[in-house]
Design an enzyme around this catalytic site. Structure first.
Site, PDB file in Angstrom:
ATOM      1  N   LEU A 276       0.049  -2.012  -7.238  1.00 27.14           N
ATOM      2  CA  LEU A 276      -0.091  -0.579  -7.039  1.00 27.14           C
ATOM      3  C   LEU A 276       1.129  -0.134  -6.239  1.00 27.14           C
ATOM      4  O   LEU A 276       1.600  -0.865  -5.359  1.00 27.14           O
ATOM      5  CB  LEU A 276      -1.367  -0.246  -6.251  1.00 27.14           C
ATOM      6  N   ASP A 277       1.625   1.052  -6.530  1.00 30.99           N
ATOM      7  CA  ASP A 277       2.744   1.575  -5.755  1.00 30.99           C
ATOM      8  C   ASP A 277       2.367   1.624  -4.278  1.00 30.99           C
ATOM      9  O   ASP A 277       1.191   1.780  -3.928  1.00 30.99           O
ATOM     10  CB  ASP A 277       3.106   2.986  -6.220  1.00 30.99           C
ATOM     11  N   ARG A 278       3.355   1.522  -3.451  1.00 30.99           N
ATOM     12  CA  ARG A 278       3.121   1.525  -2.006  1.00 30.99           C
ATOM     13  C   ARG A 278       2.274   2.721  -1.554  1.00 30.99           C
ATOM     14  O   ARG A 278       1.369   2.592  -0.741  1.00 30.99           O
ATOM     15  CB  ARG A 278       4.461   1.539  -1.271  1.00 30.99           C
TER      16      ARG A 278
END
Length: 242
Positions: free
Chosen positions: A54-56
Site C-alpha cells: 500500500l502506498d505510504r
C-alpha cells in the site's frame, strides 16, 4: 506503536496499516527505521514477508506472510487477480453514479537519485470499477469556483498497478483529496486550510477477499477507517447532496 492486527494464524498476519507508514524500507527510504515489516517483526516475534503493498499515505488492509512459500502463494493470487480489493476514497467533483475506468498504465521508474519517469513500451491494461456513495457541496471557494464539490466513492481495482487508483482518477479529472503527486493543489490547499488536523490522502483499503493458501478457506478481512477519515466524513455529512 503497535499495529492493529485484524487476523493472525501460523501462516499469515493481516493488519490495518496506518497512513504515513511505509510497508518496508526501500532504496529511496533506506534510512527510515520505522516500517510495517519492522513493527510486525517486533510485535509477533517472527520474520514477516510482504505479499503486496500500500502506498505510504494509504491506510487499510495489508497482508504479511510468515514464510516465503506462503508469501509466494498469496502473491500468485494478486498477480492473477484472484482476490477482490475494495477501497474507499474522496475525490474532487461530482462523479458518475457508477462506472469502470479502463485506461492502460505505463510503468513508473524511480531510480536512486534520479527523477521518476514513465518507461516507454511498458503500458499494461488496468481497470478500476467504482460506485458513488455520497456527493457533497461545501460553501467554500476553490480556485475560480465559488463552492467545493466532492464525491465519496467505493472503488474496486481489478489489477494492482502502481498508484492505479490515484492515476485513474486523475485521468478522469477527479483526483483524490490529499494526493500530493496526482492531486489538485487547489482542492488540497482548501481542505488543508479548512481542516488541517485531519488532512491526509483520502484513500483507504477497506477490505480484501482471498483464499487462504494453507487452509484453502475463502476469507474476507475488513479494516475500519481511522480517526481522520471518520472525522472528515462526519464534517462533510451536513453538506451532503441528496
Amino acid at each position: 506503536m503497535t499495529l492493529n492486527i485484524l487476523f493472525q494464524d501460523d501462516d499469515l498476519v493481516i493488519v490495518n496499516k496506518p497512513a504515513g507508514l511505509l510497508v518496508h524500507r526501500t532504496e529511496l527510504a533506506k534510512d527510515e527505521e520505522d516500517a510495517v515489516v519492522q513493527r510486525l517483526r517486533d510485535q509477533t516475534g517472527k520474520w514477516v514477508f510482504p505479499v503486496h503493498r500500500l502506498d505510504r499515505a494509504t491506510s487499510g488492509v495489508l497482508i504479511m506472510a510468515f514464510s516465503p512459500h506462503i508469501a509466494r502463494a498469496l502473491g500468485e493470487q494478486f498477480t492473477h487477480n484472484k482476490n477482490q480489493k475494495i477501497y474507499h476514497c474522496l475525490v474532487r467533483g461530482f462523479c458518475h453514479d457508477q462506472g469502470i475506468i479502463d485506461y492502460p498504465l505505463v510503468k513508473i521508474s524511480e531510480p536512486k537519485g534520479m527523477p521518476r519517469f514513465k518507461v516507454p513500451g511498458s503500458e499494461k491494461e488496468a481497470q478500476t470499477e467504482f460506485e458513488l456513495l455520497e456527493r457533497y457541496q461545501l460553501p467554500y471557494p476553490v480556485s475560480r469556483y465559488d463552492s467545493m464539490r466532492l464525491s465519496w466513492i467505493k472503488v474496486m481495482p481489478k489489477q494492482g498497478r502502481k498508484h492505479q487508483i490515484r492515476r485513474h482518477f486523475k485521468h478522469t479529472l477527479h483526483p483524490l483529496v490529499g494526493d500530493s503527486r496526482y492531486g489538485c493543489r487547489h482542492i488540497n490547499k482548501a481542505m488543508n486550510t479548512l481542516w488541517p488536523e485531519v488532512f491526509r490522502l483520502m484513500l483507504h483499503a477497506s477490505s480484501l477477499s482471498f483464499t487462504h493458501p494453507a487452509t484453502h478457506q475463502a476469507m474476507t478481512v475488513s479494516a475500519p477507517f481511522d480517526g481522520k477519515i471518520q472525522t472528515t466524513l462526519a464534517r462533510l455529512k451536513p453538506h451532503q447532496i441528496i
